[in-house]
Design a protein around this motif. Structure first.
Motif, PDB file in Angstrom:
ATOM      1  N   ARG B 159      23.937  31.074  37.353  1.00 31.98           N
ATOM      2  CA  ARG B 159      25.143  31.521  36.897  1.00 31.98           C
ATOM      3  C   ARG B 159      25.665  32.702  37.609  1.00 31.98           C
ATOM      4  N   LYS B 160      24.806  33.511  38.429  1.00 29.86           N
ATOM      5  CA  LYS B 160      25.316  34.567  39.290  1.00 29.86           C
ATOM      6  C   LYS B 160      25.880  34.092  40.610  1.00 29.86           C
ATOM      7  N   LYS B 161      25.230  32.795  40.939  1.00 29.58           N
ATOM      8  CA  LYS B 161      25.967  32.237  42.271  1.00 29.58           C
ATOM      9  C   LYS B 161      27.287  31.651  41.816  1.00 29.58           C
ATOM     10  N   SER B 162      27.506  31.181  40.564  1.00 32.53           N
ATOM     11  CA  SER B 162      28.436  30.412  40.393  1.00 32.53           C
ATOM     12  C   SER B 162      29.667  31.610  40.136  1.00 32.53           C
ATOM     13  N   ALA B 163      29.187  32.978  39.760  1.00 31.01           N
ATOM     14  CA  ALA B 163      30.256  33.817  39.500  1.00 31.01           C
ATOM     15  C   ALA B 163      30.702  34.202  40.727  1.00 31.01           C
ATOM     16  N   LYS B 164      29.723  34.352  41.610  1.00 36.57           N
ATOM     17  CA  LYS B 164      29.905  35.053  43.081  1.00 36.57           C
ATOM     18  C   LYS B 164      30.827  34.133  43.572  1.00 36.57           C
ATOM     19  N   HIS B 167      34.407  34.478  42.153  1.00 34.30           N
ATOM     20  CA  HIS B 167      34.952  35.710  42.455  1.00 34.30           C
ATOM     21  C   HIS B 167      35.365  35.762  43.964  1.00 34.30           C
ATOM     22  N   LYS B 168      34.654  35.097  44.820  1.00 31.64           N
ATOM     23  CA  LYS B 168      35.126  35.113  46.135  1.00 31.64           C
ATOM     24  C   LYS B 168      36.452  34.101  46.089  1.00 31.64           C
ATOM     25  N   GLU B 169      36.653  33.079  45.535  1.00 33.71           N
ATOM     26  CA  GLU B 169      37.532  32.088  45.525  1.00 33.71           C
ATOM     27  C   GLU B 169      38.910  32.931  45.216  1.00 33.71           C
ATOM     28  N   GLU B 170      38.589  34.057  43.935  1.00 35.61           N
ATOM     29  CA  GLU B 170      39.800  34.605  43.605  1.00 35.61           C
ATOM     30  C   GLU B 170      40.084  35.845  44.545  1.00 35.61           C
ATOM     31  N   VAL B 171      39.169  36.351  45.282  1.00 32.68           N
ATOM     32  CA  VAL B 171      39.384  37.430  46.069  1.00 32.68           C
ATOM     33  C   VAL B 171      40.165  36.804  47.210  1.00 32.68           C
ATOM     34  N   ASP B 172      39.784  35.658  47.738  1.00 33.95           N
ATOM     35  CA  ASP B 172      40.476  35.042  48.741  1.00 33.95           C
ATOM     36  C   ASP B 172      41.961  34.737  48.202  1.00 33.95           C
ATOM     37  N   THR B 173      42.061  34.303  47.209  1.00 32.46           N
ATOM     38  CA  THR B 173      43.601  34.092  46.672  1.00 32.46           C
ATOM     39  C   THR B 173      44.466  35.448  46.653  1.00 32.46           C
ATOM     40  N   LEU B 406      54.508  40.378  42.892  1.00 32.10           N
ATOM     41  CA  LEU B 406      53.773  41.519  42.078  1.00 32.10           C
ATOM     42  C   LEU B 406      53.119  41.179  40.793  1.00 32.10           C
ATOM     43  N   VAL B 407      53.904  40.402  39.914  1.00 31.95           N
ATOM     44  CA  VAL B 407      53.426  39.832  38.597  1.00 31.95           C
ATOM     45  C   VAL B 407      52.159  38.870  38.967  1.00 31.95           C
ATOM     46  N   GLU B 408      52.227  38.328  39.930  1.00 27.66           N
ATOM     47  CA  GLU B 408      51.490  36.935  40.344  1.00 27.66           C
ATOM     48  C   GLU B 408      50.035  37.845  40.818  1.00 27.66           C
ATOM     49  N   ILE B 409      50.360  38.809  41.754  1.00 25.86           N
ATOM     50  CA  ILE B 409      49.084  39.519  42.236  1.00 25.86           C
ATOM     51  C   ILE B 409      48.217  40.351  41.128  1.00 25.86           C
ATOM     52  N   ARG B 410      48.995  41.094  40.278  1.00 23.00           N
ATOM     53  CA  ARG B 410      48.553  41.940  39.204  1.00 23.00           C
ATOM     54  C   ARG B 410      47.909  40.883  38.315  1.00 23.00           C
ATOM     55  N   GLY B 411      47.999  39.695  38.066  1.00 27.94           N
ATOM     56  CA  GLY B 411      47.348  38.410  37.263  1.00 27.94           C
ATOM     57  C   GLY B 411      45.917  38.191  37.914  1.00 27.94           C
ATOM     58  N   VAL B 412      46.300  37.906  39.186  1.00 30.53           N
ATOM     59  CA  VAL B 412      44.933  37.500  40.028  1.00 30.53           C
ATOM     60  C   VAL B 412      44.096  38.876  40.177  1.00 30.53           C
ATOM     61  N   TYR B 423      30.142  38.950  37.588  1.00 28.80           N
ATOM     62  CA  TYR B 423      29.145  38.745  38.762  1.00 28.80           C
ATOM     63  C   TYR B 423      28.415  39.942  38.800  1.00 28.80           C
ATOM     64  N   GLU B 424      28.632  41.207  38.643  1.00 29.25           N
ATOM     65  CA  GLU B 424      27.650  42.155  38.566  1.00 29.25           C
ATOM     66  C   GLU B 424      26.684  42.199  37.380  1.00 29.25           C
ATOM     67  N   LYS B 425      27.165  41.564  36.092  1.00 30.72           N
ATOM     68  CA  LYS B 425      26.386  41.399  35.188  1.00 30.72           C
ATOM     69  C   LYS B 425      25.359  40.440  35.204  1.00 30.72           C
ATOM     70  N   THR B 426      25.699  39.369  35.933  1.00 28.49           N
ATOM     71  CA  THR B 426      24.921  38.230  36.361  1.00 28.49           C
ATOM     72  C   THR B 426      23.906  38.769  37.006  1.00 28.49           C
ATOM     73  N   LYS B 427      24.321  39.732  38.093  1.00 30.16           N
ATOM     74  CA  LYS B 427      23.275  40.445  39.125  1.00 30.16           C
ATOM     75  C   LYS B 427      22.252  40.982  38.411  1.00 30.16           C
ATOM     76  N   GLU B 428      22.674  41.911  37.303  1.00 27.92           N
ATOM     77  CA  GLU B 428      21.944  42.652  36.687  1.00 27.92           C
ATOM     78  C   GLU B 428      20.935  42.052  35.573  1.00 27.92           C
ATOM     79  N   GLN B 429      21.422  40.881  35.087  1.00 28.74           N
ATOM     80  CA  GLN B 429      20.633  40.050  34.415  1.00 28.74           C
ATOM     81  C   GLN B 429      19.610  39.347  35.193  1.00 28.74           C
ATOM     82  N   GLU B 430      19.758  38.955  36.382  1.00 28.52           N
ATOM     83  CA  GLU B 430      18.917  38.478  37.419  1.00 28.52           C
ATOM     84  C   GLU B 430      17.690  39.341  37.666  1.00 28.52           C
ATOM     85  N   THR B 431      18.385  40.600  37.960  1.00 35.63           N
ATOM     86  CA  THR B 431      17.271  41.618  38.326  1.00 35.63           C
ATOM     87  C   THR B 431      16.216  41.910  37.087  1.00 35.63           C
TER      88      THR B 431
END
Lengths: 56, 746
Positions: B159-164, B167-173, B406-412, B423-431
């Motif tokens: 789950r953490k891997k998937s969230a990561k 997250h990376k795809e959306e950051v790239d976008t 701007l609207v698009e960026i705010r949504g993303v 992702y942070e939560k999945t890391k915490e759960q894994e830990t």
């Protein structure tokens, strides 16, 4: 006389180190085991519920 | 708690009722060749107390497969116990085992050790051995607990891997959006919004908010945008024609006004000089009308002047627009034109024309004689402007596009923020789960070590007895709770520690080590049983180890009821020598319909009883074989007939009959021709499966078995003296044997 498996697991949940496990997980996981529902889906369900609560 | 009797029916290889009688005060050794039902009886012990068979479970075989197919009824296993004296029973049908019928509740499993258990244990990897050891220590629930936790941890990791990844795809976008060319305005507006800089907390990301062309490309956007605007401004109606018309008009009007003024002037002169004729007045003038004309002309002239002033302003605007367009073209020319854009030459010409035009316009503004013309830019603005707008990004105004972005960026950005939180939560759960697993490992390790410490001394002592060789000492079990946990023996070889023992020990020695551990666990456990079942545990043992096992059982399991099953006649002989007080029984035969037959009582009597009771021939083959073999075997043995040596003593009735008749003939005994022996030799039952194990032979009939029973009884009469009622082997004679009175000789 050595401990039974049940006693060992009880001790596991009672150890001080359990504080290092996130409280929203540790409590429900302990209940899960005490209620005899310790299975992969149950454990994962606890994690998912915690996740949903956190990110809702 | 011990066993008095075990009764099984329709269970495994026993289609008929089989009763195994046991003495609580004795240990029992059951010997037979393979395939005669030892494991059927051993399995019955396990099924009775557990309702299952571990090896069936291991092989994913349903327990209903333990019902004997030929029996045609449900299976049952029952037992009479000693201390307490109770009876228990468990049935098995196709739906599974029944509950145990018992007055004392469920029974703990009877301690049972099998060769496979020992070999499997020693051959396992350290991780598998850990599981086996936990089972042995009744702590396997811990492994189950740990295993499920570990699997759940695996899911949390996924789950953490998937969230990561998401997250990376959306950051790239997001970064792609922030890196767009049209974001100068976005950057400005975004910067005005509270918290934007905090939300995008990376200087690099903030830097990316600025509009920048792609690497290596000039930034054409501002120049293009300015060009589109400038072109749009000059595409309005050009004021040049109006200017020129207005200039011509005012010239006319000025002439008219001058003419009227001259007329007016002669009138004024006439009034001043009435007697003088006015050179400018050629006729009487209506002075009032003339005044009107002057006024009208003055007014028209004023209007023309006003028009001219307006046009001058328009000229100035036009001049400014032309200058702007010129500047815009110059701006575009500073960046490399791109395919599809106006060429540099076109734009250069347009720029020159515009420059000249602007100068003309400027001059016209100051001099009425200047006559500006519409400039020829050498391009069709109606075509060029849409083309430039198309090339320009965005097609709409930059501000609108920026707001949309701007609207698009705010949504993303919002999605990115949520995904980051997940992702942070999945890391915490894994830990957390990882820590819980570590705690479980530490706890299990501690529990196992505690249990091991209780039996370690026993293991060492038992191994010492089994080995009878002090070269291996200081036997220990070492537990290491690594990632998957492991357990291994360590042992001193000639004083030096060796781990794992496989490095130096033979298979037989390793199995002895495993057996020592398993026996130590039984002895130190809290089982209420004092019955221990050992099923073929010495397969890989050499003679010294087998002696060691019997001695160990006698020394360390005093007052225990040991039940051993073995196919090994050498082990049986060793056991008989070392533990003569034990009960030894042989499973003498097994047939599909009759099952195992224990060599207890007189087989001929048992055969006769079964026949009298109406039992069918198919179920009595084993009894018949045994009865005939026993009768013939006794005669052959007493007379010392020569017969080919078989280490296992596996002689058929046919072998025995041949040996006997050959002996009698060689000694020229008339008994060789005795009708009983002849009848046996030619009897149909000798050619049936009654006396052979070949499945291609026909089954014996009930008549065959009755004949066999009669012949077997008659055999006694052949070798017993009618006079003295003694056997022919009562005494030795010069030639061989004789009865007491000497009437019967051989």
């Amino acid at each position: 006389m050595s401990k039974s498996a049940t006693e060992v697991i009880e001790g596991l949940f009672a150890t001080a180190a359990i504080d290092e496990v996130s409280a929203p997980l540790a409590g429900p996981l302990r209940s899960l085991w005490e209620e005899g529902h310790w299975d992969v889906d149950g454990i994962d369900g606890v994690a998912q519920a915690d996740m949903a609560e956190e990110t809702k | 708690m011990k066993l008095r009797e075990l009764e099984l029916k329709a269970f495994r290889g026993a289609p008929r009722r089989l009763v195994v009688r046991l003495k609580p005060t004795k240990s029992h050794f059951f010997y037979s060749e393979n395939g005669r039902g030892k494991s059927t009886i051993a399995d019955a012990f396990e099924f009775l107390t557990t309702g299952g068979l571990a090896r069936f479970t291991k092989e994913e075989c349903g327990i209903d497969a333990a019902i004997n197919l030929r029996a045609g009824e449900d299976a049952t296993v029952a037992a009479k116990l000693a201390d307490p004296d109770v009876s228990v029973k468990r049935a098995l049908d196709k739906d599974g085992p029944s509950d145990l019928e018992s007055d004392i509740g469920d029974l703990e499993p009877i301690p049972t050790l099998r060769q496979a258990t020992i070999v499997d244990f020693m051959a396992q990897t350290a991780g598998e051995k850990r599981q086996a050891l936990l089972e042995l220590l009744d702590l396997d629930a811990l492994n189950d607990f740990r295993g499920k936790l570990r699997t759940a941890l695996g899911k949390a990791k996924d789950r953490k891997k998937s969230a990561k990844s998401t997250h990376k795809e959306e950051v790239d976008t997001l970064e792609g959006l922030l890196n767009g060319k049209d974001l100068l305005h976005v950057a400005a507006k975004y910067a005005e919004e509270a918290g934007v800089k905090e939300e995008i907390d990376s200087p690099k990301k903030l830097e990316k908010l600025e509009l920048r062309p792609p690497p290596g490309e000039p930034n054409r956007q501002p120049a293009l945008t300015e060009l589109v605007r400038a072109l749009a401004a000059v595409s309005d109606d050009d004021p040049s024609a109006d200017w020129n018309a207005a200039v011509a008009d005012i010239e006319v009007r000025r002439g008219e006004a001058l003419s009227v003024l001259l007329s007016q002037g002669s009138k004024v002169l006439a009034e001043v000089w009435p007697d003088q004729s006015c050179p400018l007045c050629e006729a009487d003038q209506d002075h009032d009308a003339l005044a009107d004309r002057v006024e009208t002309r003055a007014k028209a002239l004023a209007e023309s002047n006003q028009r001219l002033n307006n046009l001058r302003q328009r000229l100035e605007v036009r001049r400014t627009a032309s200058s702007s367009l010129e500047a815009a073209i110059a701006g575009v020319l500073r960046v490399a034109p791109k395919d599809g854009w106006p060429s540099g030459d076109e734009l250069g010409t347009a720029r020159d024309v515009l420059k000249a035009h602007a100068e003309t316009l400027k001059k016209a503004g100051h001099e009425l004689s200047a006559a500006p013309q519409n400039p020829d830019l050498g391009m069709d603005l109606e075509v060029l402007i849409p083309k430039l707008q198309e090339a320009s990004v965005p097609k709409q105004s930059p501000e609108i596009a920026a707001l949309q972005r701007l609207v698009e960026i705010r949504g993303v950005h919002s999605q990115v923020a949520k995904r980051l939180a997940k992702y942070e939560k999945t890391k915490e759960q894994e830990t957390s789960l990882k820590r819980l697993l570590e705690i479980a490992d530490e706890t299990i390790k501690s529990a196992v070590e505690e249990s091991l410490s209780e039996i370690e001394g026993l293991v060492a002592r038992y191994f010492e007895i089994l080995m009878a060789d002090p070269i291996y000492t200081n036997v220990k079990l070492v537990y290491a709770a690594r990632r998957s946990g492991q357990v291994e023996f360590s042992i001193d070889f000639s004083g030096d520690p060796v781990k794992p023992p496989q490095r130096i020990m033979s298979e037989s020695q390793l199995n002895a080590l495993g057996l020592a551990l398993l026996l130590a666990r039984v002895k130190s456990g809290d089982t209420p049983w004092q019955t221990l079942v050992l099923d073929d545990v010495v397969n890989s043992f050499d003679s010294p180890h087998r002696v060691g096992l019997i001695r160990l059982l006698k020394q360390e399991f005093v007052n225990w009821q040991i039940v051993i099953f073995s196919h090994d006649s050498v082990f049986r002989d060793i056991a008989q020598r070392e533990a003569g007080e034990w009960s030894f029984q042989e499973i003498i035969v097994w047939t599909p319909d009759g099952g195992p037959i224990l060599g207890e009582g007189d087989p001929l009597n048992r055969l006769q009883q079964e026949l009298d009771g109406g039992a069918g021939a198919s179920a009595l083959g084993g009894h018949a074989r045994r009865a005939l073999e026993q009768k013939l075997g006794k005669v052959v043995a007493e007379l010392g007939c020569r017969i080919a040596y078989d280490p296992g003593g596996r002689y058929t009735a046919h072998d025995l009959l041949q040996a006997l008749t050959r002996e009698l003939k060689e000694k020229q005994s008339p008994l060789a021709e005795h009708e009983v022996l002849k009848r046996m030799d030619t009897a149909s039952y000798m050619a049936t499966r009654t006396v052979h194990t070949r499945t291609d032979l026909p089954e014996a009939t009930t008549d065959d078995l009755k004949r066999l029973a009669a012949d077997a009884k008659d055999l006694d009469e052949v070798f017993r003296c009618d006079e003295c009622d003694k056997w022919i082997w009562f005494a030795e004679s010069e030639t061989g044997h004789q009865c007491k009175c000497g009437t019967l000789t051989v």
